[in-house]
Design an enzyme around this catalytic site. Structure first.
Site, PDB file in Angstrom:
ATOM      1  N   VAL A  12      -0.632   6.144  -1.081  1.00  0.00           N
ATOM      2  CA  VAL A  12       0.677   6.697  -0.693  1.00  0.00           C
ATOM      3  C   VAL A  12       1.763   6.256  -1.680  1.00  0.00           C
ATOM      4  O   VAL A  12       2.585   7.070  -2.125  1.00  0.00           O
ATOM      5  CB  VAL A  12       1.044   6.285   0.758  1.00  0.00           C
ATOM      6  CG1 VAL A  12       2.365   6.924   1.165  1.00  0.00           C
ATOM      7  CG2 VAL A  12      -0.056   6.686   1.734  1.00  0.00           C
ATOM      8  N   ALA A  31      19.926  14.449  -1.409  1.00  0.00           N
ATOM      9  CA  ALA A  31      20.391  13.094  -1.045  1.00  0.00           C
ATOM     10  C   ALA A  31      21.835  12.858  -1.479  1.00  0.00           C
ATOM     11  O   ALA A  31      22.530  12.029  -0.914  1.00  0.00           O
ATOM     12  CB  ALA A  31      19.480  12.059  -1.693  1.00  0.00           C
ATOM     13  N   GLU A 122       8.867   7.767   9.530  1.00  0.00           N
ATOM     14  CA  GLU A 122       8.372   9.119   9.826  1.00  0.00           C
ATOM     15  C   GLU A 122       6.886   9.287   9.473  1.00  0.00           C
ATOM     16  O   GLU A 122       6.134   9.940  10.197  1.00  0.00           O
ATOM     17  CB  GLU A 122       9.208  10.152   9.049  1.00  0.00           C
ATOM     18  CG  GLU A 122       8.842  11.606   9.299  1.00  0.00           C
ATOM     19  CD  GLU A 122       8.986  11.993  10.758  1.00  0.00           C
ATOM     20  OE1 GLU A 122      10.111  12.137  11.224  1.00  0.00           O
ATOM     21  OE2 GLU A 122       7.943  12.178  11.438  1.00  0.00           O
ATOM     22  N   GLY A 127       1.105  11.793   9.538  1.00  0.00           N
ATOM     23  CA  GLY A 127       1.277  12.013   8.091  1.00  0.00           C
ATOM     24  C   GLY A 127       2.508  12.815   7.732  1.00  0.00           C
ATOM     25  O   GLY A 127       3.636  12.378   7.900  1.00  0.00           O
ATOM     26  N   GLY A 180      -8.826   9.542   0.233  1.00  0.00           N
ATOM     27  CA  GLY A 180      -7.613   8.755   0.516  1.00  0.00           C
ATOM     28  C   GLY A 180      -7.092   8.962   1.934  1.00  0.00           C
ATOM     29  O   GLY A 180      -5.955   8.604   2.231  1.00  0.00           O
ATOM     30  N   GLU A 183      -8.194   4.589   6.573  1.00  0.00           N
ATOM     31  CA  GLU A 183      -7.537   3.286   6.458  1.00  0.00           C
ATOM     32  C   GLU A 183      -8.400   2.373   5.577  1.00  0.00           C
ATOM     33  O   GLU A 183      -9.598   2.621   5.396  1.00  0.00           O
ATOM     34  CB  GLU A 183      -7.385   2.657   7.850  1.00  0.00           C
ATOM     35  CG  GLU A 183      -6.470   3.433   8.779  1.00  0.00           C
ATOM     36  CD  GLU A 183      -5.073   3.613   8.214  1.00  0.00           C
ATOM     37  OE1 GLU A 183      -4.397   2.616   7.932  1.00  0.00           O
ATOM     38  OE2 GLU A 183      -4.661   4.772   8.019  1.00  0.00           O
ATOM     39  N   ASP A 194      -6.355   3.726  15.125  1.00  0.00           N
ATOM     40  CA  ASP A 194      -5.234   4.300  14.366  1.00  0.00           C
ATOM     41  C   ASP A 194      -4.499   5.346  15.210  1.00  0.00           C
ATOM     42  O   ASP A 194      -3.262   5.358  15.261  1.00  0.00           O
ATOM     43  CB  ASP A 194      -5.778   4.920  13.068  1.00  0.00           C
ATOM     44  CG  ASP A 194      -4.688   5.587  12.265  1.00  0.00           C
ATOM     45  OD1 ASP A 194      -3.886   4.871  11.646  1.00  0.00           O
ATOM     46  OD2 ASP A 194      -4.615   6.841  12.288  1.00  0.00           O
ATOM     47  N   LYS A 198      -0.518   5.269  16.738  1.00  0.00           N
ATOM     48  CA  LYS A 198       0.447   6.375  16.640  1.00  0.00           C
ATOM     49  C   LYS A 198       0.932   6.798  18.030  1.00  0.00           C
ATOM     50  O   LYS A 198       2.123   7.061  18.239  1.00  0.00           O
ATOM     51  CB  LYS A 198      -0.214   7.552  15.910  1.00  0.00           C
ATOM     52  CG  LYS A 198      -0.510   7.220  14.447  1.00  0.00           C
ATOM     53  CD  LYS A 198      -1.484   8.202  13.829  1.00  0.00           C
ATOM     54  CE  LYS A 198      -1.703   7.893  12.360  1.00  0.00           C
ATOM     55  NZ  LYS A 198      -2.832   8.619  11.775  1.00  0.00           N
ATOM     56  N   GLY A 295      -3.371  11.718   3.587  1.00  0.00           N
ATOM     57  CA  GLY A 295      -3.401  12.094   2.166  1.00  0.00           C
ATOM     58  C   GLY A 295      -2.113  11.637   1.501  1.00  0.00           C
ATOM     59  O   GLY A 295      -1.048  11.606   2.130  1.00  0.00           O
TER      60      GLY A 295
HETATM   61  P1  NDP Z   1      -4.015   1.763  -0.072  1.00  0.00           P
HETATM   62  O1  NDP Z   1      -5.069   0.798   0.341  1.00  0.00           O
HETATM   63  O2  NDP Z   1      -4.385   2.891  -0.947  1.00  0.00           O
HETATM   64  O3  NDP Z   1      -2.822   0.971  -0.799  1.00  0.00           O
HETATM   65  C1  NDP Z   1      -2.372  -0.282  -0.365  1.00  0.00           C
HETATM   66  C2  NDP Z   1      -1.575  -0.919  -1.497  1.00  0.00           C
HETATM   67  O4  NDP Z   1      -1.044  -2.154  -1.052  1.00  0.00           O
HETATM   68  C3  NDP Z   1      -2.390  -1.230  -2.743  1.00  0.00           C
HETATM   69  O5  NDP Z   1      -1.634  -0.993  -3.897  1.00  0.00           O
HETATM   70  C4  NDP Z   1      -2.691  -2.722  -2.616  1.00  0.00           C
HETATM   71  O6  NDP Z   1      -2.847  -3.356  -3.864  1.00  0.00           O
HETATM   72  C5  NDP Z   1      -1.422  -3.194  -1.954  1.00  0.00           C
HETATM   73  N1  NDP Z   1      -1.610  -4.398  -1.171  1.00  0.00           N
HETATM   74  C6  NDP Z   1      -2.394  -4.556  -0.077  1.00  0.00           C
HETATM   75  N2  NDP Z   1      -2.299  -5.816   0.396  1.00  0.00           N
HETATM   76  C7  NDP Z   1      -1.426  -6.458  -0.435  1.00  0.00           C
HETATM   77  C8  NDP Z   1      -0.916  -7.782  -0.484  1.00  0.00           C
HETATM   78  N3  NDP Z   1      -1.285  -8.692   0.426  1.00  0.00           N
HETATM   79  N4  NDP Z   1      -0.036  -8.090  -1.462  1.00  0.00           N
HETATM   80  C9  NDP Z   1       0.337  -7.183  -2.377  1.00  0.00           C
HETATM   81  N5  NDP Z   1      -0.110  -5.908  -2.390  1.00  0.00           N
HETATM   82  C10 NDP Z   1      -0.985  -5.562  -1.424  1.00  0.00           C
HETATM   83  O7  NDP Z   1      -3.341   2.273   1.272  1.00  0.00           O
HETATM   84  P2  NDP Z   1      -2.615   3.661   1.544  1.00  0.00           P
HETATM   85  O8  NDP Z   1      -1.693   3.959   0.440  1.00  0.00           O
HETATM   86  O9  NDP Z   1      -3.617   4.669   1.949  1.00  0.00           O
HETATM   87  O10 NDP Z   1      -1.813   3.304   2.867  1.00  0.00           O
HETATM   88  C11 NDP Z   1      -0.638   2.522   2.824  1.00  0.00           C
HETATM   89  C12 NDP Z   1      -0.006   2.485   4.218  1.00  0.00           C
HETATM   90  O11 NDP Z   1       0.317   3.810   4.611  1.00  0.00           O
HETATM   91  C13 NDP Z   1      -0.906   1.931   5.309  1.00  0.00           C
HETATM   92  O12 NDP Z   1      -0.119   1.263   6.256  1.00  0.00           O
HETATM   93  C14 NDP Z   1      -1.504   3.192   5.940  1.00  0.00           C
HETATM   94  O13 NDP Z   1      -1.882   3.009   7.271  1.00  0.00           O
HETATM   95  C15 NDP Z   1      -0.321   4.132   5.839  1.00  0.00           C
HETATM   96  N6  NDP Z   1      -0.649   5.538   5.847  1.00  0.00           N
HETATM   97  C16 NDP Z   1      -1.596   6.021   4.993  1.00  0.00           C
HETATM   98  C17 NDP Z   1      -1.885   7.365   4.979  1.00  0.00           C
HETATM   99  C18 NDP Z   1      -2.915   7.948   4.061  1.00  0.00           C
HETATM  100  O14 NDP Z   1      -3.204   9.150   4.203  1.00  0.00           O
HETATM  101  N7  NDP Z   1      -3.484   7.201   3.162  1.00  0.00           N
HETATM  102  C19 NDP Z   1      -1.163   8.312   5.858  1.00  0.00           C
HETATM  103  C20 NDP Z   1      -0.159   7.698   6.711  1.00  0.00           C
HETATM  104  C21 NDP Z   1       0.065   6.357   6.692  1.00  0.00           C
HETATM  105  P3  NDP Z   1      -4.093  -3.006  -4.837  1.00  0.00           P
HETATM  106  O15 NDP Z   1      -3.846  -1.599  -5.287  1.00  0.00           O
HETATM  107  O16 NDP Z   1      -4.002  -3.997  -5.940  1.00  0.00           O
HETATM  108  O17 NDP Z   1      -5.326  -3.128  -3.992  1.00  0.00           O
HETATM  109  N1  HSE Z   2      -6.086   7.037   8.255  1.00  0.00           N
HETATM  110  C1  HSE Z   2      -5.056   7.853   8.792  1.00  0.00           C
HETATM  111  C2  HSE Z   2      -5.629   9.179   9.244  1.00  0.00           C
HETATM  112  C3  HSE Z   2      -3.986   8.077   7.751  1.00  0.00           C
HETATM  113  O1  HSE Z   2      -6.761   9.486   8.841  1.00  0.00           O
HETATM  114  O2  HSE Z   2      -4.985   9.889   9.988  1.00  0.00           O
HETATM  115  C4  HSE Z   2      -2.795   8.830   8.294  1.00  0.00           C
HETATM  116  O3  HSE Z   2      -2.091   8.074   9.214  1.00  0.00           O
END
Ligand code: NDP
Ligand code: HSE
Length: 420
Positions: A12, A31, A122, A127, A180, A183, A194, A198, A295
């Protein structure tokens, strides 16, 4: 210029950086000011990434940077992001997060800590769908009668592929991870947690209820078998993981579990990674929200919408939608009292009298069978697939236990609720 620090530059976070650049013209115009990601925090600095912002592995580099106006938390987890977000708010920085696990546990504390500082989320529910905005602002004149939705993109993607293409569970989970959607620990997706996180956020906005995941019914999709899928197809049902909130008198039912839904229902047609949420308000009637539930880009779209809101107005709405507590004080309902139809799958010995015993145990608990299919599994064993007329949850639970105790079945039968 509004300067952003992104804590977590993964799926994300990377999309947020990319969209802020690619759509800079429209975002700046909407904005009224340029919104620029200037630095990000990651775990592993040596990982190759497609972003041009300055990266660090020390959260304090962002928290202590006075030039950063808004902290975007996209790292995932519960206690570590709580600590980070709390510190950011205490320093007077606005916060945007997509982290539903964090909010499922700490939303009320964070609301208090935030006070008049903007704290938006949001992207945390469904998503890219602006469901928080719709429920918190668009429907604020209504008592919310019910919320029923597909709130986990990974499970919906998996179930759709399992039903339509017969893809195996493990293979399709791996694909959802590669895309992607899942979780970091996919147990949160397939275990229903999850979707529950929500649902709890939506329940706070709709009902002012401060419940935790431990307080509600959560069942996942791990035990769905090919027999359940064949049954669904044979009887024209779709199989979905739903989050359900319903208000009855002063009580609110909150539950997440797989559901068989007639294919004719609108929500049954929400396939793949799409999410679909139906909200019924007492004055507006039914409203439906549909869109990508997971995504990078879809989620980043919602994160950036919050950034634009903050750029325009700072804090515009109370974080969880209430300026003061609801006087009626709604309570969580006892789920033993819910009444619905049920699908049951049990493995039994294939011999005279077994079916009669099953029918007798169900009948003694006032459970009336509507349909029944018997499939031979191995020689001498059979799978019974039953659906019931409307029954009470407690009666079903007791009947299933009695089937096990009386040794008519070896294992606790599988039960899936039918919503029609
Ligand atoms: P990712 O695992 O792809 O990314 C997580 C990021 O956080 C990585 O860059 C990771 O570093 C970094 N990170 C994790 N732990 C630490 C730490 N302790 N210190 C510093 N950096 C850290 O997750 P997503 O992008 O998929 O998801 C991010 C958030 O968004 C989550 O809360 C998820 O639930 C939420 N979300 C995700 C959605 C999705 O479709 N993916 C949709 C809606 C919500 P590194 O890259 O080095 O591992
Ligand atoms: N892992 C979550 C899902 C990401 O599949 O819906 C979006 O919140």
């Amino acid at each position: 210029m509004l300067k952003i620090g992104i804590i977590g530059v993964g799926t994300v976070g990377t999309s947020v950086c990319k969209i802020l650049e690619e759509n800079k013209d429209i975002i700046t115009a909407r904005a009224g000011v340029e919104i620029k990601a200037v630095s990000g925090v990651v775990n592993n600095l040596s990982k190759k990434r497609d972003v041009s912002i300055k990266l660090t592995d020390n959260v304090d580099d962002i928290l202590n940077d006075d030039s950063i106006d808004i902290v975007v938390e996209l790292m995932g987890g519960v206690e570590k992001p709580y600590d980070v977000v709390k510190k950011a708010l205490e320093k007077g920085k606005a916060v945007v997060t997509a982290n539903k696990a964090l909010l499922a546990y700490h939303r009320y504390e964070l609301q208090n800590i935030a006070g008049d500082t903007a704290f938006e989320y949001e992207a945390a529910v469904a998503g890219g769908i602006p469901i928080i905005n719709a429920l918190r602002d668009g429907l604020s004149a209504n008592h919310i009668v019910s919320i029923k939705g597909i709130m986990n993109g990974t499970c919906n993607y998996m179930l759709t592929k399992m039903i339509n293409e017969g893809v195996e569970y493990e293979a399709i989970l791996k694909e959802a991870q590669e895309l992607g959607y899942a979780e970091a620990d996919p147990t949160f997706d397939v275990g229903g947690f999850d979707a529950a996180h929500k649902l709890l956020i939506l329940a706070s906005i709709a009902y002012g209820i401060d419940a935790k995941p431990e307080d509600i019914l959560i069942e996942g999709i791990e035990n769905i078998s090919s027999e359940d899928i064949s049954f669904a197809k044979e009887f024209d049902y779709s199989l979905k993981l739903l989050g359900i909130a319903k208000m009855n008198n002063e009580e609110v039912e909150l539950r997440v579990h797989p559901v068989l839904i007639p294919n004719s229902e609108m929500i049954a047609k929400v396939d793949g990674v799409m999410n679909g949420v139906s909200v019924i308000g007492d004055k507006v009637g039914e409203t439906m929200y549909y869109g990508a539930g997971a995504g990078g880009d879809a989620t980043a779209s919602a994160v950036i919408a919050n950034l634009i809101d903050i750029a325009r107005a700072g804090k515009s709405s109370p974080m969880l939608g209430f300026k003061k507590p609801l006087e009626s004080g709604l309570k969580l309902a006892n789920l033993d009292n819910i009444q619905t139809k049920y699908y049951l799958r049990m493995e039994v010995e294939d011999k005279t009298g077994v079916l009669a015993k099953v029918a007798a145990i169900l009948g003694a608990k006032n459970i009336s069978i509507k349909t029944m299919v018997q499939k031979t599994s191995v020689e001498g064993r059979a799978n019974l697939l039953l659906s019931t007329h409307r029954s009470k949850e407690l009666d079903i639970k007791n009947a299933l236990e009695e089937l096990v105790q009386s040794k008519v079945v070896d294992n606790l039968p599988t039960m899936i609720r039918i919503e029609d």
